[in-house]
Design an enzyme around this catalytic site. Structure first.
Site, PDB file in Angstrom:
ATOM      1  N   MET A  35       0.839  -1.202   0.000  1.00 26.56           N
ATOM      2  CA  MET A  35       0.000   0.000   0.000  1.00 26.56           C
ATOM      3  C   MET A  35       0.875   1.253   0.000  1.00 26.56           C
ATOM      4  O   MET A  35       0.397   2.354   0.308  1.00 26.56           O
ATOM      5  CB  MET A  35      -0.939  -0.002   1.206  1.00 26.56           C
ATOM      6  CG  MET A  35      -1.905  -1.186   1.171  1.00 26.56           C
ATOM      7  SD  MET A  35      -3.372  -0.932   2.146  1.00 26.56           S
ATOM      8  CE  MET A  35      -2.682  -0.703   3.773  1.00 26.56           C
ATOM      9  N   GLY A  36       2.165   1.111  -0.329  1.00 32.32           N
ATOM     10  CA  GLY A  36       3.044   2.272  -0.404  1.00 32.32           C
ATOM     11  C   GLY A  36       3.523   2.723   0.960  1.00 32.32           C
ATOM     12  O   GLY A  36       3.469   1.969   1.932  1.00 32.32           O
ATOM     13  N   HIS A  39       8.849   1.292   3.523  1.00 35.07           N
ATOM     14  CA  HIS A  39       9.898   1.338   4.546  1.00 35.07           C
ATOM     15  C   HIS A  39      10.779   0.110   4.382  1.00 35.07           C
ATOM     16  O   HIS A  39      10.564  -0.696   3.457  1.00 35.07           O
ATOM     17  CB  HIS A  39       9.274   1.428   5.943  1.00 35.07           C
ATOM     18  CG  HIS A  39       8.238   0.371   6.222  1.00 35.07           C
ATOM     19  ND1 HIS A  39       8.515  -0.982   6.214  1.00 35.07           N
ATOM     20  CD2 HIS A  39       6.908   0.461   6.493  1.00 35.07           C
ATOM     21  CE1 HIS A  39       7.428  -1.670   6.493  1.00 35.07           C
ATOM     22  NE2 HIS A  39       6.421  -0.822   6.650  1.00 35.07           N
ATOM     23  N   HIS A  42       9.109  -3.292   3.615  1.00 37.78           N
ATOM     24  CA  HIS A  42       8.748  -3.486   2.203  1.00 37.78           C
ATOM     25  C   HIS A  42       9.996  -3.724   1.361  1.00 37.78           C
ATOM     26  O   HIS A  42      10.009  -4.587   0.479  1.00 37.78           O
ATOM     27  CB  HIS A  42       8.042  -2.244   1.649  1.00 37.78           C
ATOM     28  CG  HIS A  42       6.782  -1.850   2.352  1.00 37.78           C
ATOM     29  ND1 HIS A  42       6.671  -0.693   3.090  1.00 37.78           N
ATOM     30  CD2 HIS A  42       5.565  -2.446   2.418  1.00 37.78           C
ATOM     31  CE1 HIS A  42       5.442  -0.589   3.564  1.00 37.78           C
ATOM     32  NE2 HIS A  42       4.743  -1.642   3.178  1.00 37.78           N
ATOM     33  N   LYS A 156       5.020 -10.088   9.090  1.00 36.24           N
ATOM     34  CA  LYS A 156       4.489  -9.034   9.959  1.00 36.24           C
ATOM     35  C   LYS A 156       2.959  -9.127  10.040  1.00 36.24           C
ATOM     36  O   LYS A 156       2.366  -8.967  11.097  1.00 36.24           O
ATOM     37  CB  LYS A 156       4.924  -7.670   9.421  1.00 36.24           C
ATOM     38  CG  LYS A 156       4.066  -6.490   9.781  1.00 36.24           C
ATOM     39  CD  LYS A 156       4.258  -6.077  11.202  1.00 36.24           C
ATOM     40  CE  LYS A 156       3.628  -4.745  11.559  1.00 36.24           C
ATOM     41  NZ  LYS A 156       2.272  -4.532  11.116  1.00 36.24           N
ATOM     42  N   ASP A 157       2.337  -9.380   8.885  1.00 33.11           N
ATOM     43  CA  ASP A 157       0.883  -9.559   8.828  1.00 33.11           C
ATOM     44  C   ASP A 157       0.615 -11.057   8.723  1.00 33.11           C
ATOM     45  O   ASP A 157       0.264 -11.569   7.659  1.00 33.11           O
ATOM     46  CB  ASP A 157       0.325  -8.783   7.639  1.00 33.11           C
ATOM     47  CG  ASP A 157       0.644  -7.300   7.745  1.00 33.11           C
ATOM     48  OD1 ASP A 157      -0.046  -6.612   8.506  1.00 33.11           O
ATOM     49  OD2 ASP A 157       1.611  -6.849   7.102  1.00 33.11           O
ATOM     50  N   LEU A 191       8.442  -2.575  11.906  1.00 31.02           N
ATOM     51  CA  LEU A 191       8.242  -1.455  10.987  1.00 31.02           C
ATOM     52  C   LEU A 191       6.828  -1.516  10.422  1.00 31.02           C
ATOM     53  O   LEU A 191       6.344  -2.594  10.058  1.00 31.02           O
ATOM     54  CB  LEU A 191       9.254  -1.518   9.840  1.00 31.02           C
ATOM     55  CG  LEU A 191      10.531  -0.703  10.031  1.00 31.02           C
ATOM     56  CD1 LEU A 191      11.259  -1.104  11.292  1.00 31.02           C
ATOM     57  CD2 LEU A 191      11.449  -0.830   8.824  1.00 31.02           C
TER      58      LEU A 191
END
Ligand code: AMP
Length: 264
Positions: A35-36, A39, A42, A156-157, A191
């Site tokens: 989703m942009g 960091h 990503h 992370k998710d 993050l």
């Protein structure tokens, strides 16, 4: 590196008329949906895709379908120029940054992917009704746009990673889903694009999530540690496929984290 905003451009770049398209006869496409507000978390996915694949496509799309009516869709951080520069420096070949209209022309889609079972309804599924349906629908569209690929998602998710794995297998997408480890700040905070919402005081309090996960033997331990932190309000703590998962409000910001349960 090329920046594209049309679905047809992505297909053309990967499969189009050029000798054999970027995909080439045997090339492996790596897909990194985001989703942009990119960091290091990503960027770790993009670097890995670039190292393992012949063509790396990074999608930047804040997907309205996965936000609830009282969530942060409209104020979610957006900075495409910075994202394009960061994606390029991490080795991306293509950035796909469609508008909402390009992905959902005219109206919201009436055909959607529904995530059922415990996986769809527990934890994030319970706290954010419709969230995983929105995620699964947009990821299904991205898989359909990209075609056969390796798709990189962060641990992370954790629950989302499990949902995407089931999406790929239940709907037979020709996609290999690759899970990547969580990137953390030096003090353990995972993050997240949402960390930028935190005040200095909230940022300090937010470390309780990682502290709770590393010191816990079970979800009750996580609950106790988080509940004792001033300004932090537990949403849930639980166990999902071998991992302790936790969500909490730090002020007005909702954060999630997870960690493999240490075997005593
Ligand atoms: P998002 O932009 O939040 O939708 O995240 C895009 C992808 O990056 C998802 O697969 C996330 O799980 C992954 N991601 C987000 N934060 C991190 C992190 N701290 N470490 C590793 N992957 C992450």
């Amino acid at each position: 590196m090329r920046v594209l905003d049309r679905i047809e451009q992505v297909r053309k770049e990967l499969d189009g008329a050029e000798p054999a398209g970027l995909r080439g006869p045997n090339a492996v496409v790596g897909s990194v949906p985001t989703m942009g507000a990119l960091h290091e978390g990503h960027l770790s996915l993009i670097r890995r895709a670039a190292a393992e694949c012949d063509v790396t496509l990074v999608t930047v799309f804040v997907n309205p379908l996965q936000f609830g009516p009282s969530e942060d869709f409209s104020r979610y951080p957006r900075d495409l120029d910075a994202d394009v520069a960061a994606a390029e420096s991490a080795g991306a070949d293509l950035v796909f940054a469609p508008t909402v209209e390009e992905m959902y022309p005219g109206e919201e889609p009436i055909v959607r992917v529904e995530v059922g079972g415990e996986l769809g309804s527990a934890f994030e599924g319970a706290s954010r009704p419709g969230h995983f349906d929105g995620v699964a629908t947009v990821v299904a569209k991205l898989f359909a746009i990209t075609g056969p690929c390796r798709a990189y998602f962060g641990e992370k998710d954790w629950q989302q990673l499990l949902v995407v794995r089931r999406l790929a297998s239940d709907l037979s997408f020709p996609v290999e889903v690759v899970g990547c480890p969580t990137v953390r700040e030096a003090d353990g905070l995972a993050l997240s694009s949402r960390n930028r919402y935190l005040s200095a005081q909230e940022r300090a309090a937010a470390t309780v999530l990682y502290r709770a996960l590393t010191s816990a033997a079970d979800p009750d331990d996580v609950r106790r540690t988080v509940a004792a932190e001033p300004g932090v309000f537990l949403d849930y703590a639980g166990l999902l496929e071998g991992r302790l998962v936790v969500a909490a409000w730090v002020g007005a910001t909702r954060l999630i984290d997870n960690l493999a349960l240490a075997v005593a």
